[in-house]
Design a protein around this motif. Structure first.
Motif, PDB file in Angstrom:
ATOM      1  N   ASN A   1     -19.706  83.305  30.488  1.00 33.10           N
ATOM      2  CA  ASN A   1     -20.545  83.340  31.683  1.00 33.10           C
ATOM      3  C   ASN A   1     -21.378  84.616  31.807  1.00 33.10           C
ATOM      4  O   ASN A   1     -22.595  84.535  32.015  1.00 33.10           O
ATOM      5  CB  ASN A   1     -19.684  83.140  32.935  1.00 33.10           C
ATOM      6  N   PRO A   2     -20.783  85.826  31.695  1.00 31.58           N
ATOM      7  CA  PRO A   2     -21.622  87.036  31.846  1.00 31.58           C
ATOM      8  C   PRO A   2     -22.676  87.176  30.755  1.00 31.58           C
ATOM      9  O   PRO A   2     -23.758  87.724  31.006  1.00 31.58           O
ATOM     10  CB  PRO A   2     -20.600  88.179  31.789  1.00 31.58           C
ATOM     11  N   VAL A   3     -22.397  86.653  29.566  1.00 29.78           N
ATOM     12  CA  VAL A   3     -23.384  86.725  28.484  1.00 29.78           C
ATOM     13  C   VAL A   3     -24.588  85.846  28.810  1.00 29.78           C
ATOM     14  O   VAL A   3     -25.745  86.273  28.699  1.00 29.78           O
ATOM     15  CB  VAL A   3     -22.745  86.294  27.147  1.00 29.78           C
ATOM     16  N   MET A   4     -24.321  84.602  29.206  1.00 29.57           N
ATOM     17  CA  MET A   4     -25.404  83.684  29.544  1.00 29.57           C
ATOM     18  C   MET A   4     -26.166  84.151  30.780  1.00 29.57           C
ATOM     19  O   MET A   4     -27.393  84.049  30.842  1.00 29.57           O
ATOM     20  CB  MET A   4     -24.842  82.278  29.773  1.00 29.57           C
ATOM     21  N   LYS A   5     -25.452  84.669  31.751  1.00 31.99           N
ATOM     22  CA  LYS A   5     -26.094  85.129  32.985  1.00 31.99           C
ATOM     23  C   LYS A   5     -27.019  86.306  32.705  1.00 31.99           C
ATOM     24  O   LYS A   5     -28.138  86.373  33.231  1.00 31.99           O
ATOM     25  CB  LYS A   5     -25.036  85.513  34.024  1.00 31.99           C
ATOM     26  N   ALA A   6     -26.558  87.236  31.879  1.00 33.76           N
ATOM     27  CA  ALA A   6     -27.372  88.417  31.574  1.00 33.76           C
ATOM     28  C   ALA A   6     -28.661  88.037  30.849  1.00 33.76           C
ATOM     29  O   ALA A   6     -29.699  88.691  31.016  1.00 33.76           O
ATOM     30  CB  ALA A   6     -26.566  89.397  30.729  1.00 33.76           C
ATOM     31  N   LYS A   7     -28.622  86.957  30.083  1.00 36.95           N
ATOM     32  CA  LYS A   7     -29.792  86.600  29.285  1.00 36.95           C
ATOM     33  C   LYS A   7     -30.705  85.604  29.974  1.00 36.95           C
ATOM     34  O   LYS A   7     -31.934  85.689  29.847  1.00 36.95           O
ATOM     35  CB  LYS A   7     -29.338  86.023  27.946  1.00 36.95           C
ATOM     36  N   TYR A   8     -30.130  84.639  30.733  1.00 38.77           N
ATOM     37  CA  TYR A   8     -30.932  83.522  31.203  1.00 38.77           C
ATOM     38  C   TYR A   8     -31.076  83.413  32.721  1.00 38.77           C
ATOM     39  O   TYR A   8     -32.034  82.812  33.187  1.00 38.77           O
ATOM     40  CB  TYR A   8     -30.351  82.208  30.673  1.00 38.77           C
ATOM     41  N   TYR A   9     -30.129  83.926  33.510  1.00 43.85           N
ATOM     42  CA  TYR A   9     -30.263  83.775  34.961  1.00 43.85           C
ATOM     43  C   TYR A   9     -29.658  84.978  35.692  1.00 43.85           C
ATOM     44  O   TYR A   9     -28.701  84.881  36.428  1.00 43.85           O
ATOM     45  CB  TYR A   9     -29.632  82.459  35.449  1.00 43.85           C
ATOM     46  N   ARG A  10     -30.286  86.116  35.490  1.00 44.40           N
ATOM     47  CA  ARG A  10     -29.775  87.366  36.052  1.00 44.40           C
ATOM     48  C   ARG A  10     -29.766  87.382  37.572  1.00 44.40           C
ATOM     49  O   ARG A  10     -28.871  87.953  38.188  1.00 44.40           O
ATOM     50  CB  ARG A  10     -30.629  88.536  35.550  1.00 44.40           C
ATOM     51  N   ASN A  11     -30.757  86.756  38.187  1.00 44.93           N
ATOM     52  CA  ASN A  11     -30.923  86.867  39.641  1.00 44.93           C
ATOM     53  C   ASN A  11     -30.476  85.628  40.398  1.00 44.93           C
ATOM     54  O   ASN A  11     -30.853  85.432  41.554  1.00 44.93           O
ATOM     55  CB  ASN A  11     -32.388  87.172  39.965  1.00 44.93           C
ATOM     56  N   SER A  12     -29.714  84.751  39.762  1.00 51.51           N
ATOM     57  CA  SER A  12     -29.242  83.543  40.436  1.00 51.51           C
ATOM     58  C   SER A  12     -27.964  83.073  39.775  1.00 51.51           C
ATOM     59  O   SER A  12     -27.469  83.715  38.826  1.00 51.51           O
ATOM     60  CB  SER A  12     -30.305  82.441  40.382  1.00 51.51           C
ATOM     61  N   ASP A  13     -27.414  81.970  40.251  1.00 53.82           N
ATOM     62  CA  ASP A  13     -26.304  81.349  39.553  1.00 53.82           C
ATOM     63  C   ASP A  13     -26.856  80.295  38.595  1.00 53.82           C
ATOM     64  O   ASP A  13     -28.063  80.086  38.512  1.00 53.82           O
ATOM     65  CB  ASP A  13     -25.311  80.729  40.546  1.00 53.82           C
ATOM     66  N   PHE A  14     -25.967  79.620  37.868  1.00 53.14           N
ATOM     67  CA  PHE A  14     -26.436  78.648  36.871  1.00 53.14           C
ATOM     68  C   PHE A  14     -27.212  77.505  37.508  1.00 53.14           C
ATOM     69  O   PHE A  14     -28.232  77.064  36.972  1.00 53.14           O
ATOM     70  CB  PHE A  14     -25.245  78.096  36.082  1.00 53.14           C
ATOM     71  N   LEU A  15     -26.760  77.010  38.664  1.00 52.27           N
ATOM     72  CA  LEU A  15     -27.423  75.873  39.292  1.00 52.27           C
ATOM     73  C   LEU A  15     -28.838  76.201  39.743  1.00 52.27           C
ATOM     74  O   LEU A  15     -29.659  75.308  39.930  1.00 52.27           O
ATOM     75  CB  LEU A  15     -26.597  75.372  40.483  1.00 52.27           C
ATOM     76  N   GLY A  16     -29.147  77.486  39.923  1.00 53.84           N
ATOM     77  CA  GLY A  16     -30.483  77.891  40.328  1.00 53.84           C
ATOM     78  C   GLY A  16     -31.316  78.431  39.175  1.00 53.84           C
ATOM     79  O   GLY A  16     -32.425  78.935  39.394  1.00 53.84           O
ATOM     80  N   ALA A  17     -30.807  78.326  37.945  1.00 55.58           N
ATOM     81  CA  ALA A  17     -31.488  78.903  36.784  1.00 55.58           C
ATOM     82  C   ALA A  17     -32.671  78.053  36.350  1.00 55.58           C
ATOM     83  O   ALA A  17     -32.658  76.823  36.469  1.00 55.58           O
ATOM     84  CB  ALA A  17     -30.507  79.052  35.625  1.00 55.58           C
ATOM     85  N   TYR A  18     -33.714  78.713  35.840  1.00 56.95           N
ATOM     86  CA  TYR A  18     -34.862  78.033  35.256  1.00 56.95           C
ATOM     87  C   TYR A  18     -34.688  77.967  33.739  1.00 56.95           C
ATOM     88  O   TYR A  18     -33.994  78.791  33.144  1.00 56.95           O
ATOM     89  CB  TYR A  18     -36.163  78.764  35.593  1.00 56.95           C
ATOM     90  N   LEU A  19     -35.351  76.995  33.129  1.00 56.13           N
ATOM     91  CA  LEU A  19     -35.245  76.850  31.678  1.00 56.13           C
ATOM     92  C   LEU A  19     -35.874  78.029  30.963  1.00 56.13           C
ATOM     93  O   LEU A  19     -35.302  78.583  30.023  1.00 56.13           O
ATOM     94  CB  LEU A  19     -35.912  75.537  31.238  1.00 56.13           C
ATOM     95  N   GLY A  20     -37.071  78.439  31.410  1.00 55.89           N
ATOM     96  CA  GLY A  20     -37.769  79.531  30.763  1.00 55.89           C
ATOM     97  C   GLY A  20     -38.214  79.169  29.357  1.00 55.89           C
ATOM     98  O   GLY A  20     -38.214  78.009  28.970  1.00 55.89           O
ATOM     99  N   TYR A  21     -38.602  80.174  28.578  1.00 52.85           N
ATOM    100  CA  TYR A  21     -38.986  79.934  27.195  1.00 52.85           C
ATOM    101  C   TYR A  21     -38.267  80.943  26.307  1.00 52.85           C
ATOM    102  O   TYR A  21     -37.811  81.995  26.750  1.00 52.85           O
ATOM    103  CB  TYR A  21     -40.504  80.023  26.999  1.00 52.85           C
TER     104      TYR A  21
END
Length: 434
Positions: free
Chosen positions: A61-81
């Motif tokens: 979880n902290p690895v994915m959060k640090a890379k893909y959704y730093r300012n939200s939880d997973f349910l609020g994450a954007y796909l990004g590029y």
């Protein structure tokens, strides 16, 4: 899978007497009860998405959060590029997870009364009362001194259904943190079987000849429809929406060849499917020109992803707009070139073009002609989806395409803030190099 079931010998394929969709139909409806592998795979990916949502202390979880959704939880994450294949796969199952998540009220903080799922009964998981600007979070409905519901405030702002649902929620005197639970399991934990049952719905998208979205719609109904009936229901809905928005010419696309064949020949029998196709034929009178077209499943990705966007027993329609979660799939369809390019590209004899983009990589795409009424346009079709996927293109980005001759196109991509994407920089050739 089909070859394994029907068998083959010495490299010669045997006759497949039933389509795979028919074999995935429930046994009680005449099928074999096999799993739809695409939906089942998404349900399995949903388990990983659920772990990212609930197991905040895990190593992943902290690895994915640090890379893909730093300012939200997973349910609020954007796909990004620029995301990995694993991240894009797990993120793709987020819509399925959101269909079954239900917040268990602890202290009530951070649960939005009007947009988060926290009231559960046979009618759904969301509040149905008219939203009020005076209250926004669930903790505002709780008396903190004894951790009980504020009956007077609740009865003032909520209808009878919501009031019953809120007062039925028990509160702990310890005011623990709120927790996400799975609404379709007795132990409140995510399970693949119930997620698989949620993985189907109706999705419709209407576009003009240039590919711009005119309207999009999605509907989730708790019904045990076979694939053909679900596709027919979506087609009837598309026809009614097109007439509602005032369009009198249309090409209806579906990935179900059975429906296209039946409607094209106006063949009507006495099956359940024909009952729905009769509704489609009745709506034809609302159009001056109407044509049925079969497309591959990959070409119908926008509608399929729309079908999984909202929770069951709900419906959403957008006009001249596409939801942000679906926008990347819109980009995956063919790219239509401006009319001034049509004459130039029409002289190219090779149907396969070369796109040069990120890190000097090469993508092979097919250049085809699309004829609409009296106009014809050139566009990228087969292979274009791979280019969009592998470069993680998203809605709002600017793409500059330079034709360098020799059936080669150079591509550069800029973000919505007009900053060039460094992962897509490919220097344009000099004139003397062409």
């Amino acid at each position: 899978m089909a070859n394994f079931w029907w068998g083959q010998s010495e490299g010669r394929k045997r006759t497949h007497w039933k389509s795979w969709d028919s074999m995935c139909t429930l046994k009680c409806l005449g099928g074999m009860g096999f799993q739809d592998l695409e939906v089942f795979n998404e349900a399995l990916l949903g388990r990983q998405a659920w772990r990212l949502t609930t197991c905040t202390n895990s190593l992943l979880n902290p690895v994915m959060k640090a890379k893909y959704y730093r300012n939200s939880d997973f349910l609020g994450a954007y796909l990004g590029y620029g995301g990995s294949f694993s991240w894009r796969s797990i993120w793709g199952s987020k819509a399925l997870v959101k269909e079954g998540v239900l917040w268990r009220v602890g202290n009530g903080r951070n649960i939005n009364i009007w947009t988060d799922p926290w009231i559960c009964d046979d009618e759904g998981r969301f509040a149905t009362s008219v939203p009020s600007l005076e209250i926004t979070k669930v903790n505002e409905l709780i008396i903190p001194e004894d951790m009980s519901w504020d009956h007077e405030l609740i009865q003032t702002h909520f209808n009878d259904r919501d009031t019953r649902g809120i007062l039925a929620i028990p509160l702990s005197s310890r005011a623990p943190p709120n927790e996400p639970t799975w609404a379709f399991a007795k132990n409140d934990m995510y399970n693949v079987k119930s997620a698989y049952m949620l993985g189907k719905g109706l999705g419709v998208v209407g576009r003009d000849s240039a590919g711009s979205v005119l309207f999009a719609a999605t509907k989730r109904i708790k019904a045990w429809w076979v694939v053909e009936i679900a596709e027919a229901k979506a087609m009837v809905w598309a026809l009614s929406l097109g007439a509602r928005f005032g369009y009198n010419k249309a090409i209806i696309e579906t990935d179900c060849q059975t429906i296209v064949s039946r409607l094209s020949t106006e063949a009507c029998y006495s099956t359940d499917l024909d009952l729905i196709l009769g509704d489609a034929m009745a709506l034809c009178s609302s159009y001056d020109s109407l044509r049925w077209s079969h497309v591959k499943r990959d070409g119908n990705s926008v509608a399929h992803n729309l079908a999984k966007l909202i929770p069951p027993n709900s419906e959403q329609i957008w006009e001249n707009y596409v939801p942000p979660n679906i926008a990347p799939y819109v980009l995956m369809d063919y790219l239509v070139f401006p009319e001034v390019w049509t004459a130039l590209l029409a002289k190219i004899h090779s149907p396969v073009e070369v796109l040069r983009g990120p890190n000097s990589r090469i993508w092979h795409v097919e250049l085809v002609k699309v004829v609409e009424d009296t106009r014809s346009n050139m566009c990228f079709d087969i292979g274009w989806q791979n280019f969009v996927n592998e470069n993680h293109l998203v809605d709002g980005e600017l793409m500059i395409i330079y034709y360098a001759g020799n059936i080669t196109f150079y591509v550069r991509v800029f973000s919505s803030t007009m900053v060039e994407r460094f992962d897509t920089i490919e220097p344009f050739p000099r004139d003397e190099d062409i």
